[in-house]
Scaffold this motif. Structure first.
Motif: not given
Length: 147
Positions: A69-84, A87-93
């Motif tokens: 639960n974050l202001p602006g783009i929330d954590g669910r969207d960040i997770l989805e974007q980074l895992k797709q 460059s970033f999908k291998e970083i553990p979240i």
């Protein structure tokens, strides 16, 4: 206890109080990893997409501890974007949130979360949770070689 790796930990947390408590607990646990904080989804994207030219000179995070639960783009969207993103999908979240809603948990794992921790309200339970995170993600887990 000291960590094997001194790679940065990216903590995405909008609550000053929660972040201060996390920092205090990690200091007590002798965590050596530099901790970088972002307080919003937009800030996370700005930080990560600066292609290694992060303002504080730090390198790519070894782990991202992400509030949902974050202001602006929330954590669910960040997770989805980074895992797709290649460059970033291998970083553990690892999700670190107050939500114990089964729908949030299922969604996060479906979108590629590597772990899901519910923030306990009790300080002793919080310490146990943070200790488990540190022991696994910063001490024993072996990440892939960064590319």
């Amino acid at each position: 206890m000291t960590t094997k790796l001194n790679e940065p930990l990216l903590v995405v947390e909008d609550s000053n109080e929660d972040f201060r408590m996390l920092q205090r607990l990690m200091r007590r646990m002798a965590v050596q990893n530099p901790i970088h904080r972002c307080t919003s989804g937009d800030e996370v994207l700005d930080y990560l997409y600066q292609e290694g030219k992060n303002p504080d000179g730090s390198s790519r995070p070894s782990v991202i501890l992400l509030d949902l639960n974050l202001p602006g783009i929330d954590g669910r969207d960040i997770l989805e974007q980074l895992k797709q993103d290649q460059s970033f999908k291998e970083i553990p979240i690892v999700i670190f949130t107050t939500s114990s809603n089964p729908k949030d948990i299922e969604f996060c794992y479906q979108k590629g979360a590597n772990g899901y921790l519910v923030k306990p309200m009790d300080v002793q339970e919080l310490q146990k949770t943070i200790q488990a995170f540190v022991d696994y993600w910063l001490e024993v887990n072996v990440p892939p070689a960064s590319g």
